[in-house]
Design a protein around this motif. Structure first.
Motif, PDB file in Angstrom:
ATOM      1  N   ALA A  77       0.942  -1.144  -0.036  1.00  0.00           N
ATOM      2  CA  ALA A  77      -0.029  -0.264  -0.002  1.00  0.00           C
ATOM      3  C   ALA A  77       0.739   1.262   0.002  1.00  0.00           C
ATOM      4  O   ALA A  77       1.972   1.249   0.571  1.00  0.00           O
ATOM      5  CB  ALA A  77      -0.946   0.017   1.308  1.00  0.00           C
ATOM      6  N   VAL A  78       0.291   2.258  -0.648  1.00  0.00           N
ATOM      7  CA  VAL A  78       0.776   3.647  -0.169  1.00  0.00           C
ATOM      8  C   VAL A  78      -0.158   4.184   0.333  1.00  0.00           C
ATOM      9  O   VAL A  78      -1.513   4.395  -0.075  1.00  0.00           O
ATOM     10  CB  VAL A  78       1.046   4.236  -1.756  1.00  0.00           C
ATOM     11  CG1 VAL A  78       1.306   5.722  -1.739  1.00  0.00           C
ATOM     12  CG2 VAL A  78       1.837   3.556  -2.764  1.00  0.00           C
ATOM     13  N   LEU A  79       0.235   5.106   1.471  1.00  0.00           N
ATOM     14  CA  LEU A  79      -0.591   5.858   2.141  1.00  0.00           C
ATOM     15  C   LEU A  79      -0.151   7.391   2.340  1.00  0.00           C
ATOM     16  O   LEU A  79       0.723   7.661   2.293  1.00  0.00           O
ATOM     17  CB  LEU A  79      -0.474   5.250   3.737  1.00  0.00           C
ATOM     18  CG  LEU A  79      -1.197   4.194   4.037  1.00  0.00           C
ATOM     19  CD1 LEU A  79      -2.807   4.079   4.118  1.00  0.00           C
ATOM     20  CD2 LEU A  79      -0.694   2.766   3.550  1.00  0.00           C
ATOM     21  N   ILE A  80      -1.247   7.971   2.085  1.00  0.00           N
ATOM     22  CA  ILE A  80      -1.276   9.392   2.255  1.00  0.00           C
ATOM     23  C   ILE A  80      -1.320  10.064   3.541  1.00  0.00           C
ATOM     24  O   ILE A  80      -2.690   9.894   3.817  1.00  0.00           O
ATOM     25  CB  ILE A  80      -1.987  10.069   1.220  1.00  0.00           C
ATOM     26  CG1 ILE A  80      -1.509   9.679  -0.175  1.00  0.00           C
ATOM     27  CG2 ILE A  80      -1.938  11.778   1.250  1.00  0.00           C
ATOM     28  CD1 ILE A  80      -2.532   9.878  -1.462  1.00  0.00           C
ATOM     29  N   ASP A  81      -0.719  10.251   4.431  1.00  0.00           N
ATOM     30  CA  ASP A  81      -0.770  10.486   5.820  1.00  0.00           C
ATOM     31  C   ASP A  81      -1.319  12.180   5.801  1.00  0.00           C
ATOM     32  O   ASP A  81      -0.315  13.084   5.360  1.00  0.00           O
ATOM     33  CB  ASP A  81       0.569  10.424   6.634  1.00  0.00           C
ATOM     34  CG  ASP A  81       0.720   8.901   6.801  1.00  0.00           C
ATOM     35  OD1 ASP A  81      -0.281   8.251   6.587  1.00  0.00           O
ATOM     36  OD2 ASP A  81       2.049   8.566   7.093  1.00  0.00           O
ATOM     37  N   ALA A  82      -2.126  12.514   6.751  1.00  0.00           N
ATOM     38  CA  ALA A  82      -2.506  13.688   6.753  1.00  0.00           C
ATOM     39  C   ALA A  82      -3.090  14.100   8.160  1.00  0.00           C
ATOM     40  O   ALA A  82      -3.597  13.221   8.669  1.00  0.00           O
ATOM     41  CB  ALA A  82      -3.850  14.106   5.784  1.00  0.00           C
ATOM     42  N   PRO A  83      -2.529  15.200   8.531  1.00  0.00           N
ATOM     43  CA  PRO A  83      -3.219  15.601  10.104  1.00  0.00           C
ATOM     44  C   PRO A  83      -4.641  15.508  10.125  1.00  0.00           C
ATOM     45  O   PRO A  83      -5.390  15.865   9.196  1.00  0.00           O
ATOM     46  CB  PRO A  83      -2.728  17.102  10.187  1.00  0.00           C
ATOM     47  CG  PRO A  83      -1.743  17.332   9.141  1.00  0.00           C
ATOM     48  CD  PRO A  83      -1.902  16.495   8.117  1.00  0.00           C
ATOM     49  N   ALA A  94      -4.680   4.879   0.066  1.00  0.00           N
ATOM     50  CA  ALA A  94      -5.561   5.402   1.059  1.00  0.00           C
ATOM     51  C   ALA A  94      -4.882   6.625   1.803  1.00  0.00           C
ATOM     52  O   ALA A  94      -3.790   6.624   1.723  1.00  0.00           O
ATOM     53  CB  ALA A  94      -5.891   4.379   2.352  1.00  0.00           C
ATOM     54  N   VAL A  95      -6.079   7.654   2.236  1.00  0.00           N
ATOM     55  CA  VAL A  95      -5.744   8.710   2.980  1.00  0.00           C
ATOM     56  C   VAL A  95      -5.636   8.157   4.529  1.00  0.00           C
ATOM     57  O   VAL A  95      -6.674   7.654   4.833  1.00  0.00           O
ATOM     58  CB  VAL A  95      -6.433   9.927   2.838  1.00  0.00           C
ATOM     59  CG1 VAL A  95      -6.086  11.000   3.880  1.00  0.00           C
ATOM     60  CG2 VAL A  95      -6.346  10.397   1.392  1.00  0.00           C
ATOM     61  N   GLN A  96      -4.607   8.343   5.335  1.00  0.00           N
ATOM     62  CA  GLN A  96      -4.827   8.093   6.723  1.00  0.00           C
ATOM     63  C   GLN A  96      -4.562   9.494   7.638  1.00  0.00           C
ATOM     64  O   GLN A  96      -3.811  10.220   7.442  1.00  0.00           O
ATOM     65  CB  GLN A  96      -3.619   7.140   6.979  1.00  0.00           C
ATOM     66  CG  GLN A  96      -3.421   6.691   8.555  1.00  0.00           C
ATOM     67  CD  GLN A  96      -2.345   5.900   8.927  1.00  0.00           C
ATOM     68  OE1 GLN A  96      -1.379   5.420   8.175  1.00  0.00           O
ATOM     69  NE2 GLN A  96      -2.276   5.240  10.078  1.00  0.00           N
ATOM     70  N   ALA A  97      -5.499   9.471   8.465  1.00  0.00           N
ATOM     71  CA  ALA A  97      -5.328  10.697   9.516  1.00  0.00           C
ATOM     72  C   ALA A  97      -4.497  10.269  10.504  1.00  0.00           C
ATOM     73  O   ALA A  97      -4.325   9.091  11.244  1.00  0.00           O
ATOM     74  CB  ALA A  97      -6.925  10.791  10.094  1.00  0.00           C
ATOM     75  N   VAL A  98      -3.537  11.094  10.694  1.00  0.00           N
ATOM     76  CA  VAL A  98      -2.510  10.854  11.791  1.00  0.00           C
ATOM     77  C   VAL A  98      -2.434  12.305  12.559  1.00  0.00           C
ATOM     78  O   VAL A  98      -2.703  13.474  12.328  1.00  0.00           O
ATOM     79  CB  VAL A  98      -1.065  10.583  10.967  1.00  0.00           C
ATOM     80  CG1 VAL A  98      -1.032   9.526  10.065  1.00  0.00           C
ATOM     81  CG2 VAL A  98      -0.695  12.089  10.026  1.00  0.00           C
ATOM     82  N   ASP A  99      -1.818  11.922  13.782  1.00  0.00           N
ATOM     83  CA  ASP A  99      -1.087  13.182  14.785  1.00  0.00           C
ATOM     84  C   ASP A  99       0.009  13.455  14.324  1.00  0.00           C
ATOM     85  O   ASP A  99       0.865  13.243  15.262  1.00  0.00           O
ATOM     86  CB  ASP A  99      -1.468  12.388  16.068  1.00  0.00           C
ATOM     87  CG  ASP A  99      -2.780  12.159  16.552  1.00  0.00           C
ATOM     88  OD1 ASP A  99      -3.775  12.955  16.078  1.00  0.00           O
ATOM     89  OD2 ASP A  99      -3.047  11.250  17.304  1.00  0.00           O
ATOM     90  N   ASP A 100       0.332  13.680  13.285  1.00  0.00           N
ATOM     91  CA  ASP A 100       2.009  14.153  12.945  1.00  0.00           C
ATOM     92  C   ASP A 100       1.797  15.096  11.481  1.00  0.00           C
ATOM     93  O   ASP A 100       0.872  15.438  10.832  1.00  0.00           O
ATOM     94  CB  ASP A 100       2.629  12.790  12.525  1.00  0.00           C
ATOM     95  CG  ASP A 100       4.027  13.115  12.720  1.00  0.00           C
ATOM     96  OD1 ASP A 100       4.635  14.267  12.737  1.00  0.00           O
ATOM     97  OD2 ASP A 100       4.817  11.793  12.994  1.00  0.00           O
TER      98      ASP A 100
END
Length: 126
Positions: free
Chosen positions: A8-14, A55-61
């Motif tokens: 997978a390729v994840l797009i991490d977004a706050p 996917a887009v992943q919501a992160v604390d970063d």
């Protein structure tokens, strides 16, 4: 010996930007954005990259991209990547989160793909 492949390729977004990021990437890539009811931090972008979960992943970063490696032996794959210079930074469920040279994150997780996909695409490592 064990096997692994990029899964997978994840797009991490706050968290505060994740919904807007998912809408943007959905429109930019021309694919639907679909929430994952079991894991609400993920919004799938099905069909965005052929053969890979996206996917887009919501992160604390900070915002970033990261790869997920799936493997039939999480410990062996983690050890392989550590020997290449990665460092383990966290664990989440059965997943190992590593920081690789250059500062990017990768996750190592058990096989998620259908067996026929994993068997056809995975590399074998000593």
């Amino acid at each position: 010996m064990h096997r692994s492949r990029v899964y997978a390729v994840l797009i991490d977004a706050p968290h505060a930007e994740a919904a807007r990021a998912a809408a943007f990437w959905s429109a930019a890539l021309g694919v639907p954005a679909e929430a994952d009811p079991e894991h609400p931090q993920f919004v799938g972008l099905h069909g965005a990259l052929h053969g890979l979960v996206t996917a887009v992943q919501a992160v604390d970063d900070a915002p970033r991209f990261h790869l997920d490696f799936e493997t039939d032996d999480v410990e062996a794959e983690t050890a392989r990547l550590l020997a290449l210079g990665a460092t383990e930074v966290a664990r989440w469920l059965d997943c190992r989160i590593l920081r690789v040279p250059g500062g990017h994150l990768v996750c190592v997780l058990p096989v998620e793909s259908p067996p026929e996909v994993f068997d056809a695409q995975a590399r074998t490592w000593p």
